[in-house]
Design a protein around this motif. Sequence first.
Motif, PDB file in Angstrom:
ATOM      1  N   ALA A 178     -12.826  37.810  67.193  1.00 50.93           N
ATOM      2  CA  ALA A 178     -11.393  38.026  66.995  1.00 50.93           C
ATOM      3  C   ALA A 178     -10.814  36.826  66.240  1.00 50.93           C
ATOM      4  O   ALA A 178     -11.425  35.753  66.184  1.00 50.93           O
ATOM      5  CB  ALA A 178     -10.678  38.183  68.337  1.00 50.93           C
ATOM      6  N   LEU A 179      -9.654  37.039  65.694  1.00 48.62           N
ATOM      7  CA  LEU A 179      -8.884  35.950  65.081  1.00 48.62           C
ATOM      8  C   LEU A 179      -7.912  35.449  66.132  1.00 48.62           C
ATOM      9  O   LEU A 179      -7.163  36.245  66.714  1.00 48.62           O
ATOM     10  CB  LEU A 179      -8.126  36.457  63.854  1.00 48.62           C
ATOM     11  CG  LEU A 179      -7.207  35.453  63.173  1.00 48.62           C
ATOM     12  CD1 LEU A 179      -8.025  34.360  62.487  1.00 48.62           C
ATOM     13  CD2 LEU A 179      -6.313  36.152  62.167  1.00 48.62           C
ATOM     14  N   LEU A 180      -7.943  34.170  66.421  1.00 49.65           N
ATOM     15  CA  LEU A 180      -6.999  33.600  67.379  1.00 49.65           C
ATOM     16  C   LEU A 180      -5.632  33.447  66.734  1.00 49.65           C
ATOM     17  O   LEU A 180      -4.612  33.804  67.296  1.00 49.65           O
ATOM     18  CB  LEU A 180      -7.490  32.240  67.889  1.00 49.65           C
ATOM     19  CG  LEU A 180      -6.540  31.523  68.848  1.00 49.65           C
ATOM     20  CD1 LEU A 180      -6.419  32.287  70.164  1.00 49.65           C
ATOM     21  CD2 LEU A 180      -7.014  30.110  69.093  1.00 49.65           C
ATOM     22  N   ILE A 204     -12.087  33.290  67.497  1.00 46.31           N
ATOM     23  CA  ILE A 204     -12.722  33.306  68.810  1.00 46.31           C
ATOM     24  C   ILE A 204     -14.127  33.832  68.561  1.00 46.31           C
ATOM     25  O   ILE A 204     -14.296  34.905  67.970  1.00 46.31           O
ATOM     26  CB  ILE A 204     -11.967  34.224  69.786  1.00 46.31           C
ATOM     27  CG1 ILE A 204     -10.537  33.701  69.984  1.00 46.31           C
ATOM     28  CG2 ILE A 204     -12.725  34.340  71.107  1.00 46.31           C
ATOM     29  CD1 ILE A 204      -9.621  34.690  70.671  1.00 46.31           C
ATOM     30  N   ALA A 205     -15.129  33.068  68.971  1.00 42.25           N
ATOM     31  CA  ALA A 205     -16.509  33.456  68.705  1.00 42.25           C
ATOM     32  C   ALA A 205     -17.336  33.405  69.984  1.00 42.25           C
ATOM     33  O   ALA A 205     -17.066  32.613  70.887  1.00 42.25           O
ATOM     34  CB  ALA A 205     -17.129  32.555  67.645  1.00 42.25           C
ATOM     35  N   TYR A 220      -5.837  30.502  73.244  1.00 42.08           N
ATOM     36  CA  TYR A 220      -6.955  31.357  73.675  1.00 42.08           C
ATOM     37  C   TYR A 220      -6.810  31.701  75.162  1.00 42.08           C
ATOM     38  O   TYR A 220      -6.935  32.864  75.554  1.00 42.08           O
ATOM     39  CB  TYR A 220      -8.281  30.631  73.412  1.00 42.08           C
ATOM     40  CG  TYR A 220      -9.461  31.246  74.109  1.00 42.08           C
ATOM     41  CD1 TYR A 220     -10.094  32.374  73.586  1.00 42.08           C
ATOM     42  CD2 TYR A 220      -9.946  30.714  75.304  1.00 42.08           C
ATOM     43  CE1 TYR A 220     -11.186  32.944  74.240  1.00 42.08           C
ATOM     44  CE2 TYR A 220     -11.036  31.277  75.951  1.00 42.08           C
ATOM     45  CZ  TYR A 220     -11.644  32.391  75.417  1.00 42.08           C
ATOM     46  OH  TYR A 220     -12.710  32.955  76.068  1.00 42.08           O
ATOM     47  N   LEU A 221      -6.554  30.685  75.984  1.00 45.46           N
ATOM     48  CA  LEU A 221      -6.434  30.910  77.422  1.00 45.46           C
ATOM     49  C   LEU A 221      -5.240  31.797  77.778  1.00 45.46           C
ATOM     50  O   LEU A 221      -5.265  32.501  78.785  1.00 45.46           O
ATOM     51  CB  LEU A 221      -6.347  29.572  78.161  1.00 45.46           C
ATOM     52  CG  LEU A 221      -7.632  28.732  78.152  1.00 45.46           C
ATOM     53  CD1 LEU A 221      -7.375  27.341  78.714  1.00 45.46           C
ATOM     54  CD2 LEU A 221      -8.754  29.448  78.910  1.00 45.46           C
ATOM     55  N   SER A 222      -4.214  31.808  76.926  1.00 42.89           N
ATOM     56  CA  SER A 222      -3.040  32.656  77.171  1.00 42.89           C
ATOM     57  C   SER A 222      -3.294  34.111  76.788  1.00 42.89           C
ATOM     58  O   SER A 222      -2.459  34.975  77.055  1.00 42.89           O
ATOM     59  CB  SER A 222      -1.831  32.122  76.395  1.00 42.89           C
ATOM     60  OG  SER A 222      -1.923  32.479  75.020  1.00 42.89           O
ATOM     61  N   GLY A 223      -4.441  34.385  76.142  1.00 42.49           N
ATOM     62  CA  GLY A 223      -4.776  35.754  75.785  1.00 42.49           C
ATOM     63  C   GLY A 223      -4.475  36.128  74.343  1.00 42.49           C
ATOM     64  O   GLY A 223      -4.657  37.281  73.955  1.00 42.49           O
ATOM     65  N   MET A 224      -4.035  35.172  73.537  1.00 47.48           N
ATOM     66  CA  MET A 224      -3.725  35.466  72.147  1.00 47.48           C
ATOM     67  C   MET A 224      -5.004  35.841  71.391  1.00 47.48           C
ATOM     68  O   MET A 224      -6.015  35.175  71.519  1.00 47.48           O
ATOM     69  CB  MET A 224      -3.076  34.252  71.466  1.00 47.48           C
ATOM     70  CG  MET A 224      -2.600  34.522  70.059  1.00 47.48           C
ATOM     71  SD  MET A 224      -1.899  33.048  69.271  1.00 47.48           S
ATOM     72  CE  MET A 224      -0.525  32.717  70.335  1.00 47.48           C
TER      73      MET A 224
END
Length: 148
Positions: free
Chosen positions: A65-67, A87-88, A133-137
Amino acid sequence: MRWTPHATVACIIEQDGRFLLVEEMAGGRAVINQPAGHLEEGESFVAAACRETLEETGWHVEPEALLGLYTYRAPSNGVTYHRFCFIARPLAPVDGAVLDDGIIGPLWLTREELEARRNDLRSELVTRCIDDYLSGMRYPLEFIQETA
């Protein structure tokens, strides 16, 4: 003189609550960053993210995904960077991988361990991207449209 931003890529790679990071030399000191680097001519953003991660950590990864897209103006040199952060998923380390010049080595750190080393961060983007990332974006990779 014409202003030209630098196109860069970076990867957020998480496994079991730890993030794959890079310890590298910059400005005469050891700093921590995501695997990141410049896009090369003719290279797609996804291919650049995979290449930079391999060159800096010795790990094969698969972007999922693209963060987000981030703009950062480095106070040390005044250069503006446009960062495409992915995100990999970690696939496998490469035995005997030769890392780029200036790379000390890969690190797997939790968010808390990274916070304890805040003074060692290459830029504020390191924790900002992890927190996003941790926030779900996340955005689908198809968000990026590239033509041949």
